[in-house]
Design a protein around this motif. Structure first.
Motif, PDB file in Angstrom:
ATOM      1  N   GLU A  55      16.814  95.070  11.379  1.00 32.42           N
ATOM      2  CA  GLU A  55      18.272  94.808  11.674  1.00 32.42           C
ATOM      3  C   GLU A  55      18.607  95.453  12.992  1.00 32.42           C
ATOM      4  OE1 GLU A  55      20.746  92.687  10.660  1.00 32.42           O
ATOM      5  OE2 GLU A  55      19.247  91.908   9.490  1.00 32.42           O
ATOM      6  N   SER A  56      18.094  96.801  13.305  1.00 30.09           N
ATOM      7  CA  SER A  56      18.856  97.693  14.267  1.00 30.09           C
ATOM      8  C   SER A  56      17.969  97.188  15.582  1.00 30.09           C
ATOM      9  CB  SER A  56      18.269  99.071  14.064  1.00 30.09           C
ATOM     10  OG  SER A  56      19.010  99.527  12.989  1.00 30.09           O
ATOM     11  N   ALA A  57      16.868  96.948  15.561  1.00 31.81           N
ATOM     12  CA  ALA A  57      15.940  96.336  16.704  1.00 31.81           C
ATOM     13  C   ALA A  57      16.560  94.896  17.082  1.00 31.81           C
ATOM     14  CB  ALA A  57      14.556  96.102  16.223  1.00 31.81           C
ATOM     15  N   THR A  58      16.962  94.247  16.467  1.00 32.08           N
ATOM     16  CA  THR A  58      17.669  92.964  16.495  1.00 32.08           C
ATOM     17  C   THR A  58      18.805  93.152  17.659  1.00 32.08           C
ATOM     18  OG1 THR A  58      17.017  91.799  14.583  1.00 32.08           O
ATOM     19  CG2 THR A  58      18.529  90.810  16.019  1.00 32.08           C
ATOM     20  N   THR A  59      19.676  94.249  17.258  1.00 34.40           N
ATOM     21  CA  THR A  59      20.877  94.427  17.734  1.00 34.40           C
ATOM     22  C   THR A  59      20.574  95.364  18.927  1.00 34.40           C
ATOM     23  OG1 THR A  59      21.964  94.659  15.745  1.00 34.40           O
ATOM     24  CG2 THR A  59      22.990  95.673  17.570  1.00 34.40           C
ATOM     25  N   THR A  60      19.777  96.331  19.005  1.00 34.28           N
ATOM     26  CA  THR A  60      19.640  97.025  20.248  1.00 34.28           C
ATOM     27  C   THR A  60      18.931  96.707  21.327  1.00 34.28           C
ATOM     28  OG1 THR A  60      17.612  98.177  19.312  1.00 34.28           O
ATOM     29  CG2 THR A  60      19.626  99.313  18.736  1.00 34.28           C
ATOM     30  N   VAL A  61      17.816  95.598  20.894  1.00 29.53           N
ATOM     31  CA  VAL A  61      17.229  94.955  21.908  1.00 29.53           C
ATOM     32  C   VAL A  61      18.115  94.151  22.930  1.00 29.53           C
ATOM     33  CG1 VAL A  61      15.660  93.085  22.388  1.00 29.53           C
ATOM     34  CG2 VAL A  61      14.859  95.011  21.013  1.00 29.53           C
ATOM     35  N   TYR A  62      19.002  93.507  22.085  1.00 32.16           N
ATOM     36  CA  TYR A  62      19.986  92.550  22.752  1.00 32.16           C
ATOM     37  C   TYR A  62      20.917  93.595  23.847  1.00 32.16           C
ATOM     38  CZ  TYR A  62      24.211  89.566  23.774  1.00 32.16           C
ATOM     39  OH  TYR A  62      25.267  88.968  24.209  1.00 32.16           O
ATOM     40  N   TRP A 104       8.316  96.825  25.313  1.00 33.60           N
ATOM     41  CA  TRP A 104       9.179  97.089  24.097  1.00 33.60           C
ATOM     42  C   TRP A 104       9.809  96.131  23.303  1.00 33.60           C
ATOM     43  CZ3 TRP A 104      10.954 100.913  27.851  1.00 33.60           C
ATOM     44  CH2 TRP A 104      10.303 101.965  28.177  1.00 33.60           C
ATOM     45  N   THR A 105      10.249  95.263  23.969  1.00 30.05           N
ATOM     46  CA  THR A 105      11.080  93.992  23.504  1.00 30.05           C
ATOM     47  C   THR A 105      10.157  92.996  22.882  1.00 30.05           C
ATOM     48  OG1 THR A 105      12.758  94.028  25.170  1.00 30.05           O
ATOM     49  CG2 THR A 105      12.461  91.878  24.011  1.00 30.05           C
ATOM     50  N   TYR A 106       8.916  92.781  23.308  1.00 29.36           N
ATOM     51  CA  TYR A 106       7.926  91.919  22.708  1.00 29.36           C
ATOM     52  C   TYR A 106       7.483  92.351  21.518  1.00 29.36           C
ATOM     53  CZ  TYR A 106       8.145  88.944  27.173  1.00 29.36           C
ATOM     54  OH  TYR A 106       8.669  88.370  28.114  1.00 29.36           O
ATOM     55  N   ARG A 107       7.130  93.636  21.510  1.00 28.77           N
ATOM     56  CA  ARG A 107       6.546  94.363  20.451  1.00 28.77           C
ATOM     57  C   ARG A 107       7.708  94.529  19.194  1.00 28.77           C
ATOM     58  NH1 ARG A 107       2.892  94.251  16.837  1.00 28.77           N
ATOM     59  NH2 ARG A 107       2.805  95.902  15.686  1.00 28.77           N
ATOM     60  N   LEU A 108       8.761  94.671  19.576  1.00 30.50           N
ATOM     61  CA  LEU A 108       9.904  94.617  18.578  1.00 30.50           C
ATOM     62  C   LEU A 108      10.195  93.445  18.008  1.00 30.50           C
ATOM     63  CD1 LEU A 108      12.357  97.438  20.228  1.00 30.50           C
ATOM     64  CD2 LEU A 108      11.227  97.447  17.923  1.00 30.50           C
ATOM     65  N   LYS A 109      10.243  92.335  18.931  1.00 25.85           N
ATOM     66  CA  LYS A 109      10.475  91.120  18.474  1.00 25.85           C
ATOM     67  C   LYS A 109       9.255  90.807  17.332  1.00 25.85           C
ATOM     68  CE  LYS A 109      13.851  89.389  20.515  1.00 25.85           C
ATOM     69  NZ  LYS A 109      15.183  88.981  20.203  1.00 25.85           N
ATOM     70  N   ALA A 110       8.239  91.099  17.666  1.00 25.90           N
ATOM     71  CA  ALA A 110       7.033  90.875  16.556  1.00 25.90           C
ATOM     72  C   ALA A 110       7.128  91.731  15.348  1.00 25.90           C
ATOM     73  CB  ALA A 110       5.671  91.374  17.060  1.00 25.90           C
ATOM     74  N   LEU A 111       7.841  92.924  15.329  1.00 24.17           N
ATOM     75  CA  LEU A 111       8.103  93.779  14.201  1.00 24.17           C
ATOM     76  C   LEU A 111       9.165  93.075  13.436  1.00 24.17           C
ATOM     77  CD1 LEU A 111       7.537  97.319  15.471  1.00 24.17           C
ATOM     78  CD2 LEU A 111       6.171  95.896  14.074  1.00 24.17           C
ATOM     79  N   MET A 134      16.682  92.323  35.310  1.00 22.26           N
ATOM     80  CA  MET A 134      15.611  93.458  35.295  1.00 22.26           C
ATOM     81  C   MET A 134      14.892  93.710  34.089  1.00 22.26           C
ATOM     82  SD  MET A 134      15.570  96.885  37.482  1.00 22.26           S
ATOM     83  CE  MET A 134      16.318  97.888  36.590  1.00 22.26           C
ATOM     84  N   GLY A 135      15.372  93.368  32.954  1.00 26.42           N
ATOM     85  CA  GLY A 135      14.752  93.933  31.587  1.00 26.42           C
ATOM     86  C   GLY A 135      13.570  92.875  31.435  1.00 26.42           C
ATOM     87  N   ALA A 157       8.988 100.568  14.938  1.00 21.94           N
ATOM     88  CA  ALA A 157      10.268 100.308  15.408  1.00 21.94           C
ATOM     89  C   ALA A 157      10.957 101.374  15.762  1.00 21.94           C
ATOM     90  CB  ALA A 157      10.965  99.596  14.235  1.00 21.94           C
ATOM     91  N   ALA A 158      11.043 102.278  15.155  1.00 23.03           N
ATOM     92  CA  ALA A 158      11.919 103.709  15.596  1.00 23.03           C
ATOM     93  C   ALA A 158      11.539 104.184  16.842  1.00 23.03           C
ATOM     94  CB  ALA A 158      12.034 104.535  14.604  1.00 23.03           C
ATOM     95  N   GLY A 159      10.338 104.322  16.903  1.00 21.39           N
ATOM     96  CA  GLY A 159       9.610 104.743  18.265  1.00 21.39           C
ATOM     97  C   GLY A 159       9.758 103.911  19.373  1.00 21.39           C
ATOM     98  N   LEU A 160       9.853 102.653  19.213  1.00 30.03           N
ATOM     99  CA  LEU A 160       9.787 101.866  20.440  1.00 30.03           C
ATOM    100  C   LEU A 160      11.478 101.686  20.940  1.00 30.03           C
ATOM    101  CD1 LEU A 160       7.915  98.667  18.903  1.00 30.03           C
ATOM    102  CD2 LEU A 160       7.234  99.863  20.716  1.00 30.03           C
ATOM    103  N   MET A 161      12.474 101.997  19.842  1.00 35.24           N
ATOM    104  CA  MET A 161      13.664 101.671  20.227  1.00 35.24           C
ATOM    105  C   MET A 161      14.118 102.946  20.754  1.00 35.24           C
ATOM    106  SD  MET A 161      15.837  99.929  16.873  1.00 35.24           S
ATOM    107  CE  MET A 161      15.261 101.026  15.648  1.00 35.24           C
TER     108      MET A 161
END
Length: 136
Positions: free
Chosen positions: A82-89, A109-116, A98-99, A12-16
């Motif tokens: 928690e961080s992925a939820t906020t940052t992806v938004y 990155w969004t789809y993978r973070l949502k899965a994580l 465009m995202g 998740a850190a790498g994806l973010m």
């Protein structure tokens, strides 16, 4: 479970981090109202928060991987989710529609973070595991 939580946090850190770099590059190039979007203070504050969350997830993942302590791993996983939820938004807000198109790789990155975010029982399970490991 401990190793899986540490790995989840690291991924998740790498994806973010990758998404943040891409969004920053876009905001540095895109012009609106005669200025680069990256010069707007409100966006800069949210980007700074995203950077802090991303760095925090990274260092917590590294600590969890180094110690293999169940509490460290659970905290790292919970923080990353928690961080992925906020940052992806925020990233999608910065890029507008465009995202979610094929023009920009943010959707990968969004789809993978949502899965994580939902892995290992989701944020609630990670928080409960951290509480159990810390306080019994």
């Amino acid at each position: 479970r401990t190793r899986a939580r540490a790995a989840l946090a690291a991924e998740a850190a790498g994806l973010m981090a990758a998404a943040l770099a891409s969004v920053c590059a876009h905001l540095s190039e895109r012009t609106q109202f005669g200025r680069k979007l990256a010069t707007f203070q409100a966006l800069r504050h949210r980007l700074a928060e995203a950077q802090v969350r991303t760095n925090g997830a990274y260092w917590m993942a590294m600590k969890a991987a180094a110690t293999l302590d169940p509490a460290d791993a659970a905290l790292a996983a919970w923080h990353a989710q928690e961080s992925a939820t906020t940052t992806v938004y925020d990233f999608h807000q910065f890029l507008g529609a465009m995202g979610m198109t094929l023009e920009h790789p943010l959707h990968f990155w969004t789809y993978r973070l949502k899965a994580l975010i939902g892995e290992l029982g989701g944020r609630g399970a990670s928080a409960a595991a951290a509480a159990d490991a810390l306080w019994g």
